[in-house]
Design a protein around this motif. Sequence first.
Motif, PDB file in Angstrom:
ATOM      1  N   GLU A 357      10.403  33.738  90.349  1.00 22.74           N
ATOM      2  CA  GLU A 357      10.192  33.167  91.790  1.00 22.74           C
ATOM      3  C   GLU A 357      10.972  33.739  92.711  1.00 22.74           C
ATOM      4  OE1 GLU A 357      14.786  33.436  89.885  1.00 22.74           O
ATOM      5  OE2 GLU A 357      12.294  33.738  88.709  1.00 22.74           O
ATOM      6  N   LEU A 358      10.778  34.843  92.599  1.00 22.18           N
ATOM      7  CA  LEU A 358      11.652  35.806  93.846  1.00 22.18           C
ATOM      8  C   LEU A 358      10.508  36.233  95.554  1.00 22.18           C
ATOM      9  CD1 LEU A 358      13.476  38.979  92.746  1.00 22.18           C
ATOM     10  CD2 LEU A 358      14.391  37.026  93.499  1.00 22.18           C
ATOM     11  N   LEU A 359      11.117  35.913  96.245  1.00 29.46           N
ATOM     12  CA  LEU A 359      10.101  35.773  97.718  1.00 29.46           C
ATOM     13  C   LEU A 359       9.893  37.435  97.837  1.00 29.46           C
ATOM     14  CD1 LEU A 359      11.804  32.704  99.745  1.00 29.46           C
ATOM     15  CD2 LEU A 359       9.504  32.546  98.258  1.00 29.46           C
ATOM     16  N   PRO A 360       8.529  37.359  98.476  1.00 29.30           N
ATOM     17  CA  PRO A 360       8.013  39.041  99.398  1.00 29.30           C
ATOM     18  C   PRO A 360      10.078  39.389  99.612  1.00 29.30           C
ATOM     19  CG  PRO A 360       6.381  36.983  99.680  1.00 29.30           C
ATOM     20  CD  PRO A 360       7.801  36.485  99.255  1.00 29.30           C
ATOM     21  N   PHE A 361      10.068  38.563 101.238  1.00 32.62           N
ATOM     22  CA  PHE A 361      10.855  38.934 101.784  1.00 32.62           C
ATOM     23  C   PHE A 361      12.563  39.737 100.976  1.00 32.62           C
ATOM     24  CE2 PHE A 361      12.260  34.755 101.921  1.00 32.62           C
ATOM     25  CZ  PHE A 361      13.694  34.665 101.613  1.00 32.62           C
ATOM     26  N   GLN A 362      12.729  39.064  99.783  1.00 37.65           N
ATOM     27  CA  GLN A 362      13.677  39.244  98.703  1.00 37.65           C
ATOM     28  C   GLN A 362      13.438  40.645  97.780  1.00 37.65           C
ATOM     29  OE1 GLN A 362      14.323  34.701  96.491  1.00 37.65           O
ATOM     30  NE2 GLN A 362      15.786  34.373  98.595  1.00 37.65           N
ATOM     31  N   ARG A 363      12.501  40.708  97.285  1.00 36.90           N
ATOM     32  CA  ARG A 363      11.609  41.481  96.107  1.00 36.90           C
ATOM     33  C   ARG A 363      12.550  42.831  96.192  1.00 36.90           C
ATOM     34  NH1 ARG A 363       9.766  40.767  91.458  1.00 36.90           N
ATOM     35  NH2 ARG A 363       8.776  38.429  92.319  1.00 36.90           N
ATOM     36  N   PRO A 364      12.375  43.266  97.202  1.00 43.20           N
ATOM     37  CA  PRO A 364      13.150  45.369  97.906  1.00 43.20           C
ATOM     38  C   PRO A 364      14.356  44.582  97.307  1.00 43.20           C
ATOM     39  CG  PRO A 364      11.536  43.889  99.787  1.00 43.20           C
ATOM     40  CD  PRO A 364      11.531  43.084  98.602  1.00 43.20           C
ATOM     41  N   TYR A 365      15.028  43.996  96.957  1.00 44.62           N
ATOM     42  CA  TYR A 365      16.612  44.125  96.833  1.00 44.62           C
ATOM     43  C   TYR A 365      16.769  43.717  95.579  1.00 44.62           C
ATOM     44  CZ  TYR A 365      17.678  44.291 101.092  1.00 44.62           C
ATOM     45  OH  TYR A 365      17.341  44.716 102.788  1.00 44.62           O
ATOM     46  N   ALA A 366      15.814  43.295  94.952  1.00 41.53           N
ATOM     47  CA  ALA A 366      15.653  43.650  93.274  1.00 41.53           C
ATOM     48  C   ALA A 366      15.920  44.640  92.545  1.00 41.53           C
ATOM     49  CB  ALA A 366      14.198  42.528  92.548  1.00 41.53           C
ATOM     50  N   ARG A 367      16.632  44.829  91.280  1.00 38.40           N
ATOM     51  CA  ARG A 367      17.343  46.107  90.852  1.00 38.40           C
ATOM     52  C   ARG A 367      16.274  45.372  89.468  1.00 38.40           C
ATOM     53  NH1 ARG A 367      21.395  47.605  93.650  1.00 38.40           N
ATOM     54  NH2 ARG A 367      21.369  49.057  92.346  1.00 38.40           N
ATOM     55  N   ARG A 368      16.248  47.115  89.191  1.00 31.27           N
ATOM     56  CA  ARG A 368      15.296  47.349  87.893  1.00 31.27           C
ATOM     57  C   ARG A 368      16.125  46.557  86.967  1.00 31.27           C
ATOM     58  NH1 ARG A 368      14.688  51.784  91.030  1.00 31.27           N
ATOM     59  NH2 ARG A 368      16.053  53.052  89.497  1.00 31.27           N
ATOM     60  N   ARG A 369      15.409  46.118  86.010  1.00 27.48           N
ATOM     61  CA  ARG A 369      15.632  45.343  84.496  1.00 27.48           C
ATOM     62  C   ARG A 369      16.394  46.265  83.387  1.00 27.48           C
ATOM     63  NH1 ARG A 369      18.059  40.495  83.488  1.00 27.48           N
ATOM     64  NH2 ARG A 369      16.212  39.736  83.760  1.00 27.48           N
ATOM     65  N   ALA A 370      16.093  47.371  83.367  1.00 23.69           N
ATOM     66  CA  ALA A 370      16.916  48.185  82.943  1.00 23.69           C
ATOM     67  C   ALA A 370      17.968  48.902  83.400  1.00 23.69           C
ATOM     68  CB  ALA A 370      15.581  49.729  83.207  1.00 23.69           C
ATOM     69  N   GLU A 371      18.229  49.209  85.158  1.00 26.01           N
ATOM     70  CA  GLU A 371      19.745  49.059  85.153  1.00 26.01           C
ATOM     71  C   GLU A 371      21.064  48.188  84.823  1.00 26.01           C
ATOM     72  OE1 GLU A 371      19.890  49.713  89.603  1.00 26.01           O
ATOM     73  OE2 GLU A 371      17.257  49.589  89.779  1.00 26.01           O
ATOM     74  N   VAL A 372      20.265  47.019  84.081  1.00 20.97           N
ATOM     75  CA  VAL A 372      20.879  46.053  84.355  1.00 20.97           C
ATOM     76  C   VAL A 372      21.305  45.915  82.968  1.00 20.97           C
ATOM     77  CG1 VAL A 372      21.422  45.321  86.696  1.00 20.97           C
ATOM     78  CG2 VAL A 372      19.760  44.200  85.024  1.00 20.97           C
ATOM     79  N   GLU A 373      20.302  46.532  81.691  1.00 19.75           N
ATOM     80  CA  GLU A 373      20.120  46.107  80.595  1.00 19.75           C
ATOM     81  C   GLU A 373      21.875  46.535  79.688  1.00 19.75           C
ATOM     82  OE1 GLU A 373      15.653  46.175  79.392  1.00 19.75           O
ATOM     83  OE2 GLU A 373      16.783  48.713  79.193  1.00 19.75           O
ATOM     84  N   HIS A 374      22.760  47.452  80.277  1.00 17.28           N
ATOM     85  CA  HIS A 374      23.672  47.867  79.480  1.00 17.28           C
ATOM     86  C   HIS A 374      24.839  46.805  79.897  1.00 17.28           C
ATOM     87  CE1 HIS A 374      24.351  50.097  83.118  1.00 17.28           C
ATOM     88  NE2 HIS A 374      25.428  50.170  83.878  1.00 17.28           N
ATOM     89  N   TRP A 375      25.350  46.111  81.463  1.00 16.67           N
ATOM     90  CA  TRP A 375      25.317  45.796  82.076  1.00 16.67           C
ATOM     91  C   TRP A 375      26.707  45.026  80.194  1.00 16.67           C
ATOM     92  CZ3 TRP A 375      25.283  43.784  87.283  1.00 16.67           C
ATOM     93  CH2 TRP A 375      24.689  44.828  88.158  1.00 16.67           C
ATOM     94  N   ALA A 376      28.072  44.527  80.482  1.00 17.82           N
ATOM     95  CA  ALA A 376      28.507  43.311  79.560  1.00 17.82           C
ATOM     96  C   ALA A 376      28.480  42.054  80.212  1.00 17.82           C
ATOM     97  CB  ALA A 376      29.981  43.925  79.323  1.00 17.82           C
ATOM     98  N   VAL A 377      27.421  41.071  80.002  1.00 18.39           N
ATOM     99  CA  VAL A 377      27.308  40.376  80.427  1.00 18.39           C
ATOM    100  C   VAL A 377      26.763  38.366  79.859  1.00 18.39           C
ATOM    101  CG1 VAL A 377      26.644  40.529  82.964  1.00 18.39           C
ATOM    102  CG2 VAL A 377      24.692  39.897  80.763  1.00 18.39           C
ATOM    103  N   ALA A 378      27.356  37.346  79.792  1.00 18.84           N
ATOM    104  CA  ALA A 378      26.871  36.543  78.790  1.00 18.84           C
ATOM    105  C   ALA A 378      26.083  36.012  79.386  1.00 18.84           C
ATOM    106  CB  ALA A 378      28.057  35.270  79.568  1.00 18.84           C
ATOM    107  N   ASP A 379      24.561  35.973  79.626  1.00 21.07           N
ATOM    108  CA  ASP A 379      23.652  35.435  79.646  1.00 21.07           C
ATOM    109  C   ASP A 379      22.922  36.858  80.564  1.00 21.07           C
ATOM    110  OD1 ASP A 379      21.149  34.426  79.972  1.00 21.07           O
ATOM    111  OD2 ASP A 379      21.809  32.686  81.361  1.00 21.07           O
ATOM    112  N   PRO A 380      21.843  37.947  80.234  1.00 21.33           N
ATOM    113  CA  PRO A 380      21.579  37.844  81.126  1.00 21.33           C
ATOM    114  C   PRO A 380      20.457  38.155  82.001  1.00 21.33           C
ATOM    115  CG  PRO A 380      21.321  39.067  78.337  1.00 21.33           C
ATOM    116  CD  PRO A 380      21.666  37.932  78.443  1.00 21.33           C
ATOM    117  N   ASN A 381      19.802  36.774  81.363  1.00 18.59           N
ATOM    118  CA  ASN A 381      18.807  35.961  82.753  1.00 18.59           C
ATOM    119  C   ASN A 381      19.471  34.828  83.278  1.00 18.59           C
ATOM    120  OD1 ASN A 381      16.701  36.889  81.085  1.00 18.59           O
ATOM    121  ND2 ASN A 381      17.050  35.155  79.395  1.00 18.59           N
ATOM    122  N   HIS A 382      20.902  35.482  83.731  1.00 16.49           N
ATOM    123  CA  HIS A 382      21.222  34.616  85.106  1.00 16.49           C
ATOM    124  C   HIS A 382      22.590  35.352  85.029  1.00 16.49           C
ATOM    125  CE1 HIS A 382      22.109  31.323  87.607  1.00 16.49           C
ATOM    126  NE2 HIS A 382      23.496  32.148  87.628  1.00 16.49           N
TER     127      HIS A 382
END
Length: 572
Positions: A357-382
């Motif tokens: 759903e990211l728009l073209p002007f937002q996409r450059p700021y998207a993190r790579r999924r591999a960067e955040v896989e190790h984060w302690a989060v309740a919902d990796p999809n949000h």
Amino acid sequence: MPSQDYEQDTSTRFGPLRIKARGRAVMSNPTTNRGTAFTIEERKALGLIGLVPSQVTNLENQVRRVYEQYTRTSTRLGKYLHLSGVRDRNEVLFYRLLTSNLEEMLPIVYTPTIGEAIERFSHEFSRPRGVFLSIDHPESMADAFRNFGLGPDEVDLVVVTDSEGILGIGDQGIGGIQIAVGKLSVYTAAAGIHPRRAIPVVLDVGTDNLGLLSSEMYLGERHARVRGEKYDEFLDLFVHTVREMFPNAMLHWEDFGTTNAHRMLTKYRDEICTFNDDIQGTAAVVLAAILAAVDVTGLVLDDHKVCVFGAGSAGVGIANLVRDAMLRTGASETEEEAYSRFYAIGINGLYVDDQPELLPFQRPYARRRAEVEHWAVADPNHITLEDVIRNAKPTILIGTSTRGGAFSRHIVEEMASYCARPIIFPLSNPTSRAEATPADLLTWTDGRALVATGSPFGPVDYDGIRYQIAQANNALIFPGLGLGVATCRAERVTEGMIAAAAEALASMVNAYRQGAPLLPTMSDLRMVSATVAVAVAKQAEREGLAREPLTDPIQQIYNRMWQPVYPPVEAI
């Protein structure tokens, strides 16, 4: 300005007013009317004997009278309507009143009260002001501009909205004309752009606001908002009509929807002199506040991590300008390194590269999924704001989400636990939508937070210190930018010119004193605008974009700053 009623050279602050009209026609035109301030000689020459009270008064007494009337009005909308009435009767008097009380009245003629005026436009309609362009009648566009009565060399600014993204209140249809009118009031009061050298425009492309469509009072086109190819063709016709009819004007985009705002700016920025206040103006004033705050932290800008909560048009615009500043002044050598300092959060959480759903002007700021896989989060999809604060530990937190109270005590205290001087900017308007209040931010950080807000907040007393709260108001940037562009007749508005405006603004404060604001106050707006204008004009000249030579920039800027005083009158 050519007129059947009067003539005046609006390109200089010194132009006399040559009046052709006589009698009541003089009094009914806000440009020629000065009411009881007409001298006896002027009354005789203009056929006004017996049409005004006998006593001749001066502008100062007129200001006192209308200010007393203003203070007797109890509601903010009532004050707005009172000031609109003054402007409709006597333009010089209106701007003299406004400039004399700018800090007090700016929240009335601009944000936040302008939002209520926009919502009530069809109910409170009195005198039309501006150009109304309907997508259902594109063939009338050139005629509409001709009917406004300005020639090719008489327009410095065209402020336009399609009303889809008005402030924090969304689609407001034809009522959006009021935001364009409000912007031009600030251009004049803050930077001295002559009120007759600017055109407010609303593009009436319909509305998806069912409340408006179901109201018998609604004054706009009664159909859903037009999108797609027909919308693009209408916008393209508008841009080319403005360019052909007013070749020296800066086109100021205001409150377009997120997708269209970036799309239009990207499409036209290299073709015409154009500026989007929601993207570039917001970014410039926030960058100025960040630069002032970064000086206090003792770290260079490139050492900071930035979290943008609500990364739409405004949020990404801020990130882009801060990123460019990092590339220009910091240790980052590549765009990828600069992008790595940012964490952008939208409605579906942290931007991650597998989000379709990211728009073209937002996409450059998207993190790579591999960067955040190790984060302690309740919902990796949000991945939430709290997740980002806990895992990424940003030192700058910017709120452009319109989610009131989103910067909770837990989030702020977590940030303060690892950051000696957290930079926290709850920028959403109006006040009810601010992500946090300055009082809470200072309390939760033991007075250590460096704060700027979008809405005006009063000073905060904490632990024996009075903290003046900087308002990151676009009015600190866009009036001076417009004045600088008009003075040098810049061919384009570039990122270098936007950055020059931000750096000039940041240079005007000393934030080291405890409790000092990160930005100048609204009471200094004329000086701020002049300072920004000089910086913008000089940068335009450095980039080879100034069509008017800058032989004496300060004097040239000063000469272009119209003053709300009665000019000499000549009856012709």
